[in-house]
Scaffold this motif. Structure first.
Motif, PDB file in Angstrom:
ATOM      1  N   LYS A  83      10.190  24.075  55.385  1.00  0.00           N
ATOM      2  CA  LYS A  83      10.850  22.679  55.203  1.00  0.00           C
ATOM      3  C   LYS A  83      10.340  21.671  56.213  1.00  0.00           C
ATOM      4  CE  LYS A  83      15.117  24.173  53.055  1.00  0.00           C
ATOM      5  NZ  LYS A  83      16.331  24.257  52.967  1.00  0.00           N
ATOM      6  N   GLN A  84      10.118  22.022  57.451  1.00  0.00           N
ATOM      7  CA  GLN A  84       9.705  21.287  58.689  1.00  0.00           C
ATOM      8  C   GLN A  84       8.111  20.838  58.325  1.00  0.00           C
ATOM      9  OE1 GLN A  84       9.740  22.729  62.540  1.00  0.00           O
ATOM     10  NE2 GLN A  84       8.074  21.515  63.211  1.00  0.00           N
ATOM     11  N   ASN A  85       7.232  21.857  57.685  1.00  0.00           N
ATOM     12  CA  ASN A  85       5.954  21.793  57.394  1.00  0.00           C
ATOM     13  C   ASN A  85       6.017  20.735  56.190  1.00  0.00           C
ATOM     14  OD1 ASN A  85       5.050  23.083  59.292  1.00  0.00           O
ATOM     15  ND2 ASN A  85       4.949  25.236  57.908  1.00  0.00           N
ATOM     16  N   MET A  86       6.737  20.764  55.273  1.00  0.00           N
ATOM     17  CA  MET A  86       6.635  19.863  53.987  1.00  0.00           C
ATOM     18  C   MET A  86       7.051  18.524  54.886  1.00  0.00           C
ATOM     19  SD  MET A  86       5.750  21.747  51.386  1.00  0.00           S
ATOM     20  CE  MET A  86       6.166  20.682  50.075  1.00  0.00           C
ATOM     21  N   ALA A  87       8.003  18.351  55.536  1.00  0.00           N
ATOM     22  CA  ALA A  87       8.600  17.014  56.119  1.00  0.00           C
ATOM     23  C   ALA A  87       7.171  16.353  57.044  1.00  0.00           C
ATOM     24  CB  ALA A  87       9.666  17.216  56.725  1.00  0.00           C
ATOM     25  N   GLU A  88       6.445  17.221  57.611  1.00  0.00           N
ATOM     26  CA  GLU A  88       5.355  16.956  58.450  1.00  0.00           C
ATOM     27  C   GLU A  88       4.131  16.373  57.464  1.00  0.00           C
ATOM     28  OE1 GLU A  88       4.556  20.050  60.881  1.00  0.00           O
ATOM     29  OE2 GLU A  88       5.861  19.360  62.338  1.00  0.00           O
ATOM     30  N   LEU A  89       4.192  17.000  56.315  1.00  0.00           N
ATOM     31  CA  LEU A  89       3.010  16.511  55.246  1.00  0.00           C
ATOM     32  C   LEU A  89       3.508  15.428  54.546  1.00  0.00           C
ATOM     33  CD1 LEU A  89       0.380  17.247  53.735  1.00  0.00           C
ATOM     34  CD2 LEU A  89       1.971  18.545  51.913  1.00  0.00           C
ATOM     35  N   ALA A  90       4.777  15.194  54.508  1.00  0.00           N
ATOM     36  CA  ALA A  90       5.173  13.878  53.659  1.00  0.00           C
ATOM     37  C   ALA A  90       5.162  12.812  54.835  1.00  0.00           C
ATOM     38  CB  ALA A  90       6.729  14.139  53.354  1.00  0.00           C
ATOM     39  N   LEU A  91       5.306  13.178  55.928  1.00  0.00           N
ATOM     40  CA  LEU A  91       5.284  11.893  57.191  1.00  0.00           C
ATOM     41  C   LEU A  91       3.695  11.333  57.190  1.00  0.00           C
ATOM     42  CD1 LEU A  91       6.753  10.597  59.466  1.00  0.00           C
ATOM     43  CD2 LEU A  91       5.720  12.646  60.938  1.00  0.00           C
ATOM     44  N   ALA A  92       2.827  12.527  56.871  1.00  0.00           N
ATOM     45  CA  ALA A  92       1.392  12.045  56.903  1.00  0.00           C
ATOM     46  C   ALA A  92       0.862  11.188  55.535  1.00  0.00           C
ATOM     47  CB  ALA A  92       0.575  13.162  56.953  1.00  0.00           C
ATOM     48  N   LEU A  93       1.726  11.540  54.651  1.00  0.00           N
ATOM     49  CA  LEU A  93       1.316  11.057  53.331  1.00  0.00           C
ATOM     50  C   LEU A  93       2.084   9.618  52.742  1.00  0.00           C
ATOM     51  CD1 LEU A  93       0.685  14.187  51.167  1.00  0.00           C
ATOM     52  CD2 LEU A  93      -1.046  12.985  52.389  1.00  0.00           C
ATOM     53  N   VAL A  94       3.237   9.364  53.085  1.00  0.00           N
ATOM     54  CA  VAL A  94       4.089   8.477  52.596  1.00  0.00           C
ATOM     55  C   VAL A  94       3.705   7.177  53.552  1.00  0.00           C
ATOM     56  CG1 VAL A  94       5.932   9.832  52.095  1.00  0.00           C
ATOM     57  CG2 VAL A  94       5.959   8.831  54.304  1.00  0.00           C
ATOM     58  N   PRO A  95       3.978   5.929  52.666  1.00  0.00           N
ATOM     59  CA  PRO A  95       3.912   4.625  53.437  1.00  0.00           C
ATOM     60  C   PRO A  95       4.821   4.364  54.821  1.00  0.00           C
ATOM     61  CG  PRO A  95       4.536   4.497  51.125  1.00  0.00           C
ATOM     62  CD  PRO A  95       4.675   5.928  51.414  1.00  0.00           C
TER      63      PRO A  95
END
Length: 191
Positions: A83-95
């Motif tokens: 879940k942390q990895n997914m949140a980090e990925l989202a952090l890199a991709l979202v505005p």
């Protein structure tokens, strides 16, 4: 024996009466006492052997339970990592305007993982401690079993000594009995 008070001795009656009044200091008497002592101590050693084997099984069971609890914690830890990895990925991709929310999630998962990891490591240590207790109990079980076996063989030698009427067999009985006592003493001292 007839009903009129007349009594006829059987051929073995005299031997039974003689044995009942015989002096127990001979070879047979000595072997009887030695055998009784060996059998009594052997019974106690056998009980201790069974008790330590049961304890070893209980400790091994406790170790398995703690290991399972630790595995559950490690699975939870892995889930939080994913879940942390997914949140980090989202952090890199979202505005930029949505990054703050994902950053909070990343931090929350890091914090949660820390507590989970500590609990999993503690459970692993408990499991290892139970495994060590189980191994110690099995070692003691083997000592008690060795002592019991030596006493049982000693008792068998006593029977042979009685049948053969050989004094050296009596000494072999005593020697093996002392070995059994020594092994039992080692078990009692946890050696």
């Amino acid at each position: 024996m007839s009903g009129h008070g007349f009594h006829v001795h059987g051929p073995h009656d005299h031997e039974i009466e003689h044995a009942a009044h015989a002096d127990p200091k001979g070879l047979a008497g000595q072997l009887a006492v030695i055998t009784a002592v060996l059998a009594t101590v052997g019974a106690m050693f056998s009980y201790m052997g069974g008790a330590t084997q049961a304890n070893a099984g209980l400790y091994k069971n406790d170790a398995a339970i703690k290991k399972t609890e630790a595995a559950n914690q490690w699975a939870l830890y892995q889930s939080k990592s994913n879940k942390q990895n997914m949140a980090e990925l989202a952090l890199a991709l979202v505005p930029e305007d949505k990054k703050a929310g994902y950053q909070k999630e990343v931090e929350r998962y890091k914090e949660e993982k820390s507590g989970i990891r500590e609990k999993a490591e503690a459970l692993d240590k408990e499991s290892q401690a139970f495994d060590e207790k189980s191994a110690e109990q099995m070692h003691l079980h083997h000592r008690w079993a060795q002592a019991t076996t030596a006493l049982q063989v000693s008792i068998a030698l006593a029977a042979i000594a009685l049948l053969t009427k050989k004094r050296w067999m009596e000494w072999a009985t005593v020697g093996l009995g002392l070995l059994g006592f020594g092994l039992g003493g080692m078990a009692a001292l946890h050696l």
